[in-house]
Write a protein that holds these residues in place. Structure first.
Motif, PDB file in Angstrom:
ATOM      1  N   SER A 131      76.225 -20.230  29.712  1.00  0.00           N
ATOM      2  CA  SER A 131      75.115 -20.943  29.085  1.00  0.00           C
ATOM      3  C   SER A 131      74.880 -20.382  27.696  1.00  0.00           C
ATOM      4  O   SER A 131      75.497 -19.396  27.287  1.00  0.00           O
ATOM      5  CB  SER A 131      73.841 -20.796  29.938  1.00  0.00           C
ATOM      6  N   GLY A 132      73.961 -21.023  26.983  1.00  0.00           N
ATOM      7  CA  GLY A 132      73.611 -20.556  25.645  1.00  0.00           C
ATOM      8  C   GLY A 132      74.023 -21.543  24.577  1.00  0.00           C
ATOM      9  O   GLY A 132      74.866 -22.428  24.793  1.00  0.00           O
ATOM     10  N   GLU A 133      73.431 -21.402  23.409  1.00  0.00           N
ATOM     11  CA  GLU A 133      73.762 -22.249  22.265  1.00  0.00           C
ATOM     12  C   GLU A 133      75.004 -21.679  21.585  1.00  0.00           C
ATOM     13  O   GLU A 133      74.971 -21.155  20.463  1.00  0.00           O
ATOM     14  CB  GLU A 133      72.571 -22.328  21.314  1.00  0.00           C
ATOM     15  N   VAL A 134      76.114 -21.793  22.288  1.00  0.00           N
ATOM     16  CA  VAL A 134      77.380 -21.197  21.867  1.00  0.00           C
ATOM     17  C   VAL A 134      78.499 -22.199  22.092  1.00  0.00           C
ATOM     18  O   VAL A 134      78.278 -23.316  22.573  1.00  0.00           O
ATOM     19  CB  VAL A 134      77.667 -19.901  22.659  1.00  0.00           C
ATOM     20  N   GLN A 135      79.707 -21.763  21.780  1.00  0.00           N
ATOM     21  CA  GLN A 135      80.892 -22.578  22.029  1.00  0.00           C
ATOM     22  C   GLN A 135      81.862 -21.773  22.884  1.00  0.00           C
ATOM     23  O   GLN A 135      82.542 -20.871  22.399  1.00  0.00           O
ATOM     24  CB  GLN A 135      81.531 -23.001  20.703  1.00  0.00           C
ATOM     25  N   ASP A 136      81.897 -22.094  24.162  1.00  0.00           N
ATOM     26  CA  ASP A 136      82.827 -21.494  25.115  1.00  0.00           C
ATOM     27  C   ASP A 136      83.888 -22.540  25.436  1.00  0.00           C
ATOM     28  O   ASP A 136      83.550 -23.661  25.856  1.00  0.00           O
ATOM     29  CB  ASP A 136      82.114 -21.096  26.404  1.00  0.00           C
ATOM     30  N   PHE A 137      85.142 -22.213  25.267  1.00  0.00           N
ATOM     31  CA  PHE A 137      86.174 -23.221  25.520  1.00  0.00           C
ATOM     32  C   PHE A 137      87.482 -22.547  25.940  1.00  0.00           C
ATOM     33  O   PHE A 137      87.578 -21.329  26.004  1.00  0.00           O
ATOM     34  CB  PHE A 137      86.390 -24.118  24.296  1.00  0.00           C
ATOM     35  N   ALA A 138      88.487 -23.369  26.244  1.00  0.00           N
ATOM     36  CA  ALA A 138      89.817 -22.921  26.689  1.00  0.00           C
ATOM     37  C   ALA A 138      89.737 -22.037  27.931  1.00  0.00           C
ATOM     38  O   ALA A 138      90.281 -20.932  27.951  1.00  0.00           O
ATOM     39  CB  ALA A 138      90.548 -22.202  25.557  1.00  0.00           C
ATOM     40  N   PRO A 139      89.079 -22.481  29.021  1.00  0.00           N
ATOM     41  CA  PRO A 139      88.960 -21.628  30.216  1.00  0.00           C
ATOM     42  C   PRO A 139      90.245 -21.581  31.037  1.00  0.00           C
ATOM     43  O   PRO A 139      90.958 -22.578  31.162  1.00  0.00           O
ATOM     44  CB  PRO A 139      87.849 -22.323  31.005  1.00  0.00           C
ATOM     45  N   ARG A 140      90.520 -20.416  31.606  1.00  0.00           N
ATOM     46  CA  ARG A 140      91.659 -20.225  32.511  1.00  0.00           C
ATOM     47  C   ARG A 140      91.283 -19.222  33.595  1.00  0.00           C
ATOM     48  O   ARG A 140      90.731 -18.162  33.316  1.00  0.00           O
ATOM     49  CB  ARG A 140      92.875 -19.689  31.750  1.00  0.00           C
ATOM     50  N   PHE A 141      91.621 -19.550  34.829  1.00  0.00           N
ATOM     51  CA  PHE A 141      91.408 -18.621  35.928  1.00  0.00           C
ATOM     52  C   PHE A 141      92.384 -17.448  35.841  1.00  0.00           C
ATOM     53  O   PHE A 141      93.527 -17.600  35.386  1.00  0.00           O
ATOM     54  CB  PHE A 141      91.626 -19.316  37.274  1.00  0.00           C
ATOM     55  N   THR A 142      91.941 -16.279  36.285  1.00  0.00           N
ATOM     56  CA  THR A 142      92.863 -15.181  36.492  1.00  0.00           C
ATOM     57  C   THR A 142      93.725 -15.503  37.712  1.00  0.00           C
ATOM     58  O   THR A 142      93.351 -16.323  38.550  1.00  0.00           O
ATOM     59  CB  THR A 142      92.108 -13.862  36.721  1.00  0.00           C
ATOM     60  N   PRO A 143      94.905 -14.882  37.842  1.00  0.00           N
ATOM     61  CA  PRO A 143      95.794 -15.209  38.965  1.00  0.00           C
ATOM     62  C   PRO A 143      95.160 -15.014  40.340  1.00  0.00           C
ATOM     63  O   PRO A 143      95.538 -15.709  41.290  1.00  0.00           O
ATOM     64  CB  PRO A 143      96.973 -14.249  38.755  1.00  0.00           C
ATOM     65  N   ASP A 144      94.195 -14.086  40.462  1.00  0.00           N
ATOM     66  CA  ASP A 144      93.540 -13.898  41.760  1.00  0.00           C
ATOM     67  C   ASP A 144      92.364 -14.842  41.967  1.00  0.00           C
ATOM     68  O   ASP A 144      91.732 -14.851  43.029  1.00  0.00           O
ATOM     69  CB  ASP A 144      93.077 -12.451  41.934  1.00  0.00           C
ATOM     70  N   GLY A 145      92.039 -15.654  40.953  1.00  0.00           N
ATOM     71  CA  GLY A 145      90.971 -16.640  41.073  1.00  0.00           C
ATOM     72  C   GLY A 145      89.573 -16.081  41.018  1.00  0.00           C
ATOM     73  O   GLY A 145      88.600 -16.825  41.210  1.00  0.00           O
ATOM     74  N   LYS A 146      89.405 -14.796  40.720  1.00  0.00           N
ATOM     75  CA  LYS A 146      88.084 -14.177  40.753  1.00  0.00           C
ATOM     76  C   LYS A 146      87.347 -14.254  39.420  1.00  0.00           C
ATOM     77  O   LYS A 146      86.127 -14.108  39.377  1.00  0.00           O
ATOM     78  CB  LYS A 146      88.208 -12.714  41.183  1.00  0.00           C
ATOM     79  N   LYS A 147      88.085 -14.445  38.349  1.00  0.00           N
ATOM     80  CA  LYS A 147      87.479 -14.485  37.016  1.00  0.00           C
ATOM     81  C   LYS A 147      88.007 -15.684  36.239  1.00  0.00           C
ATOM     82  O   LYS A 147      89.012 -16.310  36.605  1.00  0.00           O
ATOM     83  CB  LYS A 147      87.801 -13.203  36.229  1.00  0.00           C
ATOM     84  N   VAL A 148      87.325 -15.954  35.121  1.00  0.00           N
ATOM     85  CA  VAL A 148      87.770 -16.978  34.175  1.00  0.00           C
ATOM     86  C   VAL A 148      87.816 -16.342  32.793  1.00  0.00           C
ATOM     87  O   VAL A 148      86.838 -15.730  32.349  1.00  0.00           O
ATOM     88  CB  VAL A 148      86.823 -18.196  34.165  1.00  0.00           C
ATOM     89  N   PHE A 149      88.960 -16.460  32.135  1.00  0.00           N
ATOM     90  CA  PHE A 149      89.068 -16.072  30.732  1.00  0.00           C
ATOM     91  C   PHE A 149      88.743 -17.285  29.871  1.00  0.00           C
ATOM     92  O   PHE A 149      89.077 -18.426  30.226  1.00  0.00           O
ATOM     93  CB  PHE A 149      90.476 -15.585  30.405  1.00  0.00           C
ATOM     94  N   PHE A 150      88.158 -17.045  28.703  1.00  0.00           N
ATOM     95  CA  PHE A 150      87.859 -18.149  27.795  1.00  0.00           C
ATOM     96  C   PHE A 150      87.624 -17.600  26.398  1.00  0.00           C
ATOM     97  O   PHE A 150      87.516 -16.381  26.189  1.00  0.00           O
ATOM     98  CB  PHE A 150      86.642 -18.951  28.279  1.00  0.00           C
ATOM     99  N   VAL A 151      87.535 -18.488  25.432  1.00  0.00           N
ATOM    100  CA  VAL A 151      87.218 -18.123  24.048  1.00  0.00           C
ATOM    101  C   VAL A 151      85.754 -18.453  23.797  1.00  0.00           C
ATOM    102  O   VAL A 151      85.260 -19.502  24.224  1.00  0.00           O
ATOM    103  CB  VAL A 151      88.108 -18.876  23.048  1.00  0.00           C
ATOM    104  N   SER A 152      85.049 -17.556  23.111  1.00  0.00           N
ATOM    105  CA  SER A 152      83.637 -17.783  22.816  1.00  0.00           C
ATOM    106  C   SER A 152      83.265 -17.183  21.467  1.00  0.00           C
ATOM    107  O   SER A 152      83.850 -16.185  21.035  1.00  0.00           O
ATOM    108  CB  SER A 152      82.756 -17.169  23.910  1.00  0.00           C
ATOM    109  N   ASN A 153      82.273 -17.817  20.834  1.00  0.00           N
ATOM    110  CA  ASN A 153      81.726 -17.285  19.580  1.00  0.00           C
ATOM    111  C   ASN A 153      80.352 -16.662  19.815  1.00  0.00           C
ATOM    112  O   ASN A 153      79.536 -16.576  18.894  1.00  0.00           O
ATOM    113  CB  ASN A 153      81.632 -18.396  18.528  1.00  0.00           C
ATOM    114  N   ARG A 154      80.087 -16.237  21.038  1.00  0.00           N
ATOM    115  CA  ARG A 154      78.734 -15.811  21.410  1.00  0.00           C
ATOM    116  C   ARG A 154      78.336 -14.463  20.811  1.00  0.00           C
ATOM    117  O   ARG A 154      77.185 -14.055  20.950  1.00  0.00           O
ATOM    118  CB  ARG A 154      78.571 -15.799  22.921  1.00  0.00           C
ATOM    119  N   MET A 155      79.221 -13.755  20.165  1.00  0.00           N
ATOM    120  CA  MET A 155      78.840 -12.510  19.501  1.00  0.00           C
ATOM    121  C   MET A 155      79.176 -12.601  18.015  1.00  0.00           C
ATOM    122  O   MET A 155      80.350 -12.683  17.633  1.00  0.00           O
ATOM    123  CB  MET A 155      79.548 -11.306  20.123  1.00  0.00           C
ATOM    124  N   ASN A 156      78.150 -12.612  17.183  1.00  0.00           N
ATOM    125  CA  ASN A 156      78.306 -12.643  15.725  1.00  0.00           C
ATOM    126  C   ASN A 156      79.130 -13.838  15.242  1.00  0.00           C
ATOM    127  O   ASN A 156      79.755 -13.793  14.184  1.00  0.00           O
ATOM    128  CB  ASN A 156      78.963 -11.349  15.229  1.00  0.00           C
TER     129      ASN A 156
END
Length: 739
Positions: free
Chosen positions: A124-149
Motif C-alpha cells: 500500500s501507499g502512494e508509491v509505485q510497486d511493480f514487476a512482482p515475482r514470487f520467490t521459488p519457495d512461494g513465501k515472498k514476492v520480489f518487486f521494484v518500488s520507489n517507496r524510499m526517496n
C-alpha cells in the motif's frame, strides 16, 4: 447480498456448442437456462469464452470483473495464487497539475487465488510497486518500488504482507546507476537477474547475489536489453534485445548463457517481440509479438525452432490499443500489460485483457486443459527465410580481465584465431580456439609484437614488431605458426598497417609512412639459393595529406581529434592512465575532458590502416580519404583500376574481403541518437557492403565500439574487436555468427 451476474458468452470456433447439439424443446430450454443461471451464481464474476486456432482450443476465463485497472498477473510456484499490479489514478494531483513532482498514478501489489477469489492487498501507499515475482519457495514476492526517496530499487515482502524489506540499494548506495527494473529470482532462490541502467548508458541484464548484494553484468546492453528470465535449469537467460539498432521499432528474443559469453538469437522479425517466459519444464519459450497491429502469444522451442502462434486474434484490436506507439523503456510500468505467466502444471497462461473503449482491464486465464508444450504440436510452424549474413549469434572469445586484445586473424582451417594481447604486460602474439579453449602465448619478447596474420598455408605468421625506444616504428616479421624461427622481412620502412598476405603467392602488402603520405607497398618473399631475397614494390598513394585525418585517433570525437597531433595524443593517454592507476579522487576540468576522450586505451601512437587481398590475389582493398570522407576503395595490385566502393556518410575503417569476394566487411562510424534521449553519441559498428552494388547491411549495432573485423574461411563468422566485455574499459575479441 448483491451478486453481479455477467452473461456467460461461449464461442467455439472448432466444435458445435452443447446448446446447438441438443436443440431442446421449450421445457428443456427452461431447465437448461435455469441450470445456467445457477451456474452463473456459483461462478460469480467469471467470464468464459472458448477460442480455437487450427487444431487446438482453450478456454478464455476472466478472473476479475473489470472494475479496476489490474495487470501483470504472475502465478505462484504451486499455482494456487496470483500476484498482480493494481493501478490507481492520482486524480487530485491531476486536477492540481502536480505532475512535475507527483506521479499521476499509484501502483500497489495484490494477491488472489488463481480462480479469482480471496482478493487482498499486499502493498500500500502512494508509491509505485511493480514487476512482482514470487520467490521459488512461494513465501515472498520480489518487486521494484520507489517507496524510499523516490529511488527505484528491489524490495521483498512476505505473502502475508509482513517483513517489507529493501534488499537491493543499487541506486541508493552509488551514483553509478540510474535505476533497476524487473528483478526475477533465479531457480535456486539465491540470486536475481534484473535490468540495470548505468549512468549515461542503456539497460543491460545483470545478476545479483541476494545475500551479498554483489552484481555482475551478463549482457552488454547494445541499444537496450529487457525482461530477462533464467531457465528452470539455471543455465541460460532469455531476454528481449534492441541490440540490432531497432530501438523504437522492434526487439528480438535472445538467449545468453549465465557467463554472458555465448549469445543466440531466437527471433528475426521486424515487428516487436517481447516479454519472453519459460515453460515450467524449460523446453519452450513463450513471447508476445505485435505483428501488423495484432498482438498474440507465440511459443517456440528453447533453441528458437518451431515458432508457433498459439492465439489467433484472441484479443482482436483490444490489446493492440493498449500497445503504446512506443512505451518508454526507461519507465517500464506499462510493459507489464504484456506480461504472460505459465501455470506450473504447464496447462494455463495468465495475461491481461481489455474491452474496446474501456479503461479498466481483466486478469485472464487461457486454459488449454493439457500440457501446452504438447498441445501445440499440431500447430503450423512459422518459418523464416533468413538472408545471407544475418546475425544469428555472438560469442565473447577473449574478454574477462584487465587486458586488451586486438588484431584477430583466422587460421586457414578456421579452427584457431591469433591476436595481439597485453595480458602479460608487453604486446605479444597469442592464439585460441574458436570454442574459447586452448589459449596459448606464441611470442614473449621485450618488444611489442602486434597485428598477426596467418600465411595462406597456415605454416607461418606475419606480424608487426617495434622497440620501446621507437614506438611508432614498426617492421614486419615472419615466424612459424608455433612462434619459433622469427625473422625480420622489412627494413627502412615505417609500417603503419596490418600486414596482408596474398592468398596466391608469398607476398605481403602493407602501408608505409612516407614523406608525401601513406603508401601501399608489396614485399615479395623469395629465396635465391639459400639466400632470402625480399623485393618491395609500390602500389599506390592511399591518403590525401592535405585533407583532415580523423582516422588518426578514431575513438575520439572529431572536434577533439583536430586539436591534437599523434604524439600529444599518446602523451595525454599515458597521463590519464597514470592518474587512473593513482586512483585520483578529484579531477580538474581539463583532466576530465582528457579522461572522457582517452579512457579506453588504443595501444598505438598512430592508427593502423587495414588492407586486404581478395582470394585471387589480384586486387587490394583499403580505406582512403580521397573524397574528403573516409571510404573504402579497391585497386589492382599493379596500381590500376582504382574503384570507390562505399560512398555513404560517416567514417569507414578496417575493410576485409569475404571469402567469395562478393562482400566487404568494415567498421562504420555514425552518430546515433536514442529514441528517448536528446544526446547524440558516436557508434562504431560492423557493416557489410556488396562489392558490385555497394548496398550496405549493418551486422550489429552496439552502444560500445566495434572494429577490426575479419571473416572466417567459410564466411559464416566474423571475428572483431570490441569493448563490450567486463565494464567496457578494455578491448577484446568477439565472434559474430552469420547465416
Amino acid at each position: 447480498m448483491n451478486i453481479k451476474i455477467r452473461r456467460q458468452k461461449t464461442e467455439d470456433r472448432k466444435q458445435t456448442s452443447c446448446l446447438h447439439r441438443l436443440k431442446p424443446a421449450t421445457t428443456h430450454c427452461s431447465l437448461l437456462f435455469a441450470f445456467c443461471f445457477l451456474l452463473l451464481l456459483l461462478v460469480g464474476k467469471v467470464f468464459a469464452d472458448t477460442q480455437s486456432i487450427s487444431d487446438i482450443s482453450y478456454n478464455v476465463i476472466r478472473i476479475t470483473d473489470g472494475s479496476s485497472m489490474d495487470y501483470n498477473p504472475e502465478f505462484s510456484p504451486d499455482g494456487k495464487q496470483i500476484v498482480f499490479i493494481s493501478k490507481i489514478d492520482n486524480t487530485e494531483a491531476k486536477k492540481k497539475g502536480e505532475f512535475w513532482h507527483k506521479t499521476p498514478f499509484y501502483l500497489n501489489l495484490w494477491l488472489m487465488d488463481s480462480d479469482g477469489k480471496n482478493r487482498r492487498q499486499l502493498t500500500s501507499g502512494e508509491v509505485q510497486d511493480f514487476a512482482p515475482r514470487f520467490t521459488p519457495d512461494g513465501k515472498k514476492v520480489f518487486f521494484v518500488s520507489n517507496r524510499m526517496n523516490n529511488k527505484r530499487d528491489v524490495w521483498s515482502i512476505d505473502i502475508d504482507g509482513s517483513n517489507l524489506k529493501r534488499i537491493a540499494e543499487i541506486e541508493g548506495d552509488t551514483e553509478h546507476w540510474r535505476t533497476v527494473q524487473y528483478p526475477v529470482p533465479t531457480p535456486d532462490g539465491k540470486g536475481l537477474v534484473l535490468i540495470l541502467y548505468k549512468k549515461e548508458s542503456v539497460s543491460g541484464v545483470w545478476f545479483m547475489d541476494i545475500e551479498s548484494g554483489k552484481t555482475r553484468r551478463i549482457t552488454s546492453g547494445g541499444n537496450g536489453d529487457y525482461f530477462p528470465v533464467m531457465s528452470p535449469d539455471g543455465k541460460e537467460i532469455v531476454f528481449e534485445s534492441m541490440r540490432l539498432g531497432n530501438l523504437g521499432s522492434s526487439g528480438d528474443i535472445w538467449l545468453v548463457d549465465t557467463s554472458g559469453k555465448n549469445y543466440k538469437r531466437l527471433t528475426y522479425e521486424n515487428y516487436p517481440e517481447l516479454y519472453p517466459a519459460w515453460s515450467p519444464d524449460g523446453t519452450k519459450i513463450s513471447y508476445v509479438a505485435n505483428k501488423e497491429g495484432i498482438i498474440d502469444i507465440w511459443i517456440m522451442d528453447r533453441d528458437g525452432k518451431h515458432r508457433k502462434r498459439v492465439t489467433k486474434n484472441i484479443l482482436k484490436e483490444v490489446w493492440g490499443r493498449k500497445w503504446l506507439s512506443m512505451f518508454n523503456y526507461n519507465d517500464l510500468f506499462d510493459a507489464g500489460y504484456y506480461h504472460v505467466s505459465w501455470h506450473p502444471d504447464g496447462t494455463k497462461l495468465a495475461l491481461t485483457t481489455w474491452e474496446p473503449d474501456k479503461k479498466e482491464s481483466y486478469l485472464t486465464i487461457l486454459d488449454f486443459k493439457e500440457d501446452i508444450s504438447k498441445v501445440i504440436d499440431n500447430l503450423p510452424e512459422e518459418k523464416k527465410n533468413l538472408s545471407d549474413y544475418t546475425l544469428i549469434g555472438e560469442k565473447d572469445l577473449t574478454g574477462g580481465g584487465d587486458w586488451d586484445d586486438f588484431g584477430p586473424s583466422f587460421s586457414p582451417d578456421g579452427k584457431t584465431i591469433i591476436f595481439a594481447s597485453n595480458r602479460k604486460g608487453n604486446w605479444n602474439i597469442w592464439s585460441i580456439g574458436i570454442d574459447g579453449v586452448g589459449l596459448k602465448q606464441l611470442t614473449n619478447g621485450d618488444d611489442d609484437e602486434l597485428a598477426p596474420v596467418y600465411s595462406p598455408d597456415g605454416k607461418e605468421i606475419a606480424f608487426l614488431k617495434s622497440s620501446k625506444e621507437l614506438l611508432s616504428a614498426y617492421d614486419i616479421w615472419v615466424m612459424k605458426s608455433d612462434g619459433s624461427g622469427a625473422r625480420q622481412v622489412t627494413e627502412g620502412f615505417k609500417v603503419i598497417s596490418y600486414p596482408a598476405w596474398n592468398p596466391q603467392s608469398n607476398e605481403i602488402a602493407f602501408v608505409s609512412k612516407e614523406d608525401k603520405g601513406p603508401e601501399i607497398q608489396l614485399i615479395s618473399l623469395s629465396k635465391v639459393g639459400q639466400e632470402v631475397v625480399n623485393t618491395v614494390s609500390r602500389v599506390i598513394s592511399m591518403w590525401d595529406t592535405q585533407k583532415p585525418n580523423p582516422v588518426m585517433f578514431p575513438f575520439a570525437k572529431e572536434e577533439e581529434q583536430r586539436e591534437f597531433n599523434p604524439h600529444k595524443i599518446m602523451k595525454m593517454k599515458k597521463m590519464v592512465q597514470e592518474e587512473n592507476k593513482n586512483e585520483r579522487k578529484v579531477w580538474s576540468e581539463e583532466l576530465l575532458l582528457l579522461k572522457k576522450i582517452f579512457e579506453i586505451p588504443y595501444p598505438l601512437e598512430e592508427f593502423l590502416y587495414k588492407i586486404d587481398y581478395n582470394t585471387t590475389g589480384d586486387r587490394l582493398i583499403f580505406e582512403s580519404n580521397q573524397t574528403g570522407n573516409i571510404n573504402i576503395w579497391s585497386v589492382k595490385r599493379d596500381g590500376t583500376g582504382l574503384t570507390h566502393l562505399t560512398k555513404g556518410d560517416g567514417t569507414y575503417l578496417n575493410p576485409v574481403f569475404s571469402p567469395n569476394n562478393s562482400k566487404v566487411a568494415y567498421t562504420r562510424k555514425l552518430n546515433r541518437r536514442s529514441e528517448f534521449d536528446y544526446n547524440t553519441s558516436e557508434s562504431y559498428d560492423i557493416w557489410i557492403a556488396d562489392v558490385d552494388t555497394g548496398e550496405e547491411m549493418r551486422i550489429n549495432d552496439e552502444e560500445q565500439t566495434d572494429w577490426n573485423p575479419v571473416f572466417s574461411p567459410d564466411g559464416k563468422k566474423i571475428a572483431y574487436v570490441t569493448n563490450r566485455s567486463g565494464d567496457f574499459e578494455h578491448y577484446n575479441i568477439w565472434l559474430l555468427y552469420l547465416k
